[in-house]
Design an enzyme around this catalytic site. Structure first.
Site, mmCIF file in Angstrom:
data_model
loop_
_atom_site.group_PDB
_atom_site.id
_atom_site.type_symbol
_atom_site.label_atom_id
_atom_site.label_comp_id
_atom_site.label_asym_id
_atom_site.label_seq_id
_atom_site.Cartn_x
_atom_site.Cartn_y
_atom_site.Cartn_z
ATOM 1 N N LYS A 1 48.720 4.746 -64.631
ATOM 2 C CA LYS A 1 49.009 5.856 -65.541
ATOM 3 C C LYS A 1 49.542 5.313 -66.868
ATOM 4 C CE LYS A 1 51.687 7.229 -62.369
ATOM 5 N NZ LYS A 1 52.676 7.913 -61.494
ATOM 6 N N GLY B 1 58.833 14.827 -62.742
ATOM 7 C CA GLY B 1 57.990 14.976 -61.567
ATOM 8 C C GLY B 1 56.509 14.819 -61.808
ATOM 9 N N GLY C 1 54.636 12.102 -62.026
ATOM 10 C CA GLY C 1 54.029 11.133 -61.124
ATOM 11 C C GLY C 1 53.890 11.671 -59.711
ATOM 12 N N CYS C 2 54.934 12.356 -59.232
ATOM 13 C CA CYS C 2 54.881 12.958 -57.896
ATOM 14 C C CYS C 2 53.767 13.985 -57.822
ATOM 15 C CB CYS C 2 56.217 13.635 -57.575
ATOM 16 S SG CYS C 2 57.655 12.564 -57.624
#
Length: 268
Positions: free
Chosen positions: A176, A213, A215-216
């Site tokens: 990412k 959040g 990435g989660c």
């Protein structure tokens, strides 16, 4: 009787609701996948920071894993924050027998501000025990650097990092690129190195503090799409569209880095 797709998240709990188990289950639900969970830690946090962390006993983590494995048809699962080398070894030992299908590993190692979230012993354990089990890994730039020692500045360096991760056993890599600092760029790039071919994803760069959040949520969406039977490449593209919508339609919740909008994305 229809067998609804089922997924699992193994991660920490976020009392602020924007990341961790809460973000994963919200994402599963929005993608029409039944979500199960194994909680590895309970945190006291909100949009302004993390104030306390309580690690769940290893015996309880193992009991949760056994309970889920014995009753649910888990087609894909993700691993998020594990926190300690002992927890990593506990989870990896259970997964050696591959009780669940397709593993998405989100190596929650470094916070947005650059603070390490894993001690060195846990990083070593993650590399030794989890990388060889992962079907896909989704590191951000600092995490990729911590795992490979490669500073990523472009596609070429991203490929070098990805090949090192694949050499350690990971089948597919999604790096990412949101942390890539370029004040003149209005575009964010993500680099995908998969068994079916390499490609780059891009999206506009949004000026917003409400990215807690991401990435989660991104990795959870990949997991949900895999649980539904989609190919990895399709799952990644859907997850990119999902997180782009979640960031670009902020909820403006909290006084710090607020959560993304888990219900912003609508299928075309």
């Amino acid at each position: 009787m229809r067998n609804y797709p089922q997924a699992l998240t193994i991660a920490g709990s976020d009392s602020g609701g924007g990341a961790g188990i809460q973000a994963d289950l919200k994402t599963f639900q929005m993608r029409k996948v039944f979500g199960t969970s194994v909680i590895t830690a309970v945190t006291a946090q909100n949009s302004t920071g993390v104030f306390d962390i309580h690690a769940i006993p290893l015996s309880t983590i193992e009991s949760q894993l056994k309970a889920v494995a014995s009753d649910f048809d888990i087609r894909a699962f993700k691993i998020g924050m594990l926190g300690t080398a002992e927890t990593i070894e506990c989870v990896a030992a259970f997964l050696q027998a591959r009780p669940f299908e397709q593993l998405v590993l989100d190596p929650v190692m470094i916070a947005k501000g650059g603070q390490p979230l894993l001690p060195n012993s846990a990083v070593a354990a993650l590399k030794q025990y989890l990388l060889p089990l992962a079907d896909v890994i989704t590191p951000n730039l600092p995490e990729a650097y911590a795992l490979t020692g490669v500073e990523i500045v472009d596609c070429k360096s991203a490929e070098k990092s990805a090949r090192l991760l694949q050499a350690q056993g990971v089948k597919n890599v999604v790096i990412k690129g949101g942390h890539l600092q370029d004040s003149h760029s209005e575009i964010c790039f993500d680099y995908v190195f998969s068994e079916s071919g390499d490609f780059t994803l891009q999206s506009p760069r949004f000026d917003t503090p409400h990215t807690h959040g991401t990435g989660c949520t991104f990795s959870a969406c990949i997991t949900a799409e895999l649980a539904k039977g989609y190919s990895l490449d399709t799952a990644i593209r859907t997850a990119k569209a999902y997180i782009t919508a979640a960031i670009s339609h902020p909820l403006n919740i909290g006084h710090g880095h607020g959560p993304t909008n888990h219900w912003a994305y609508q299928d075309e």
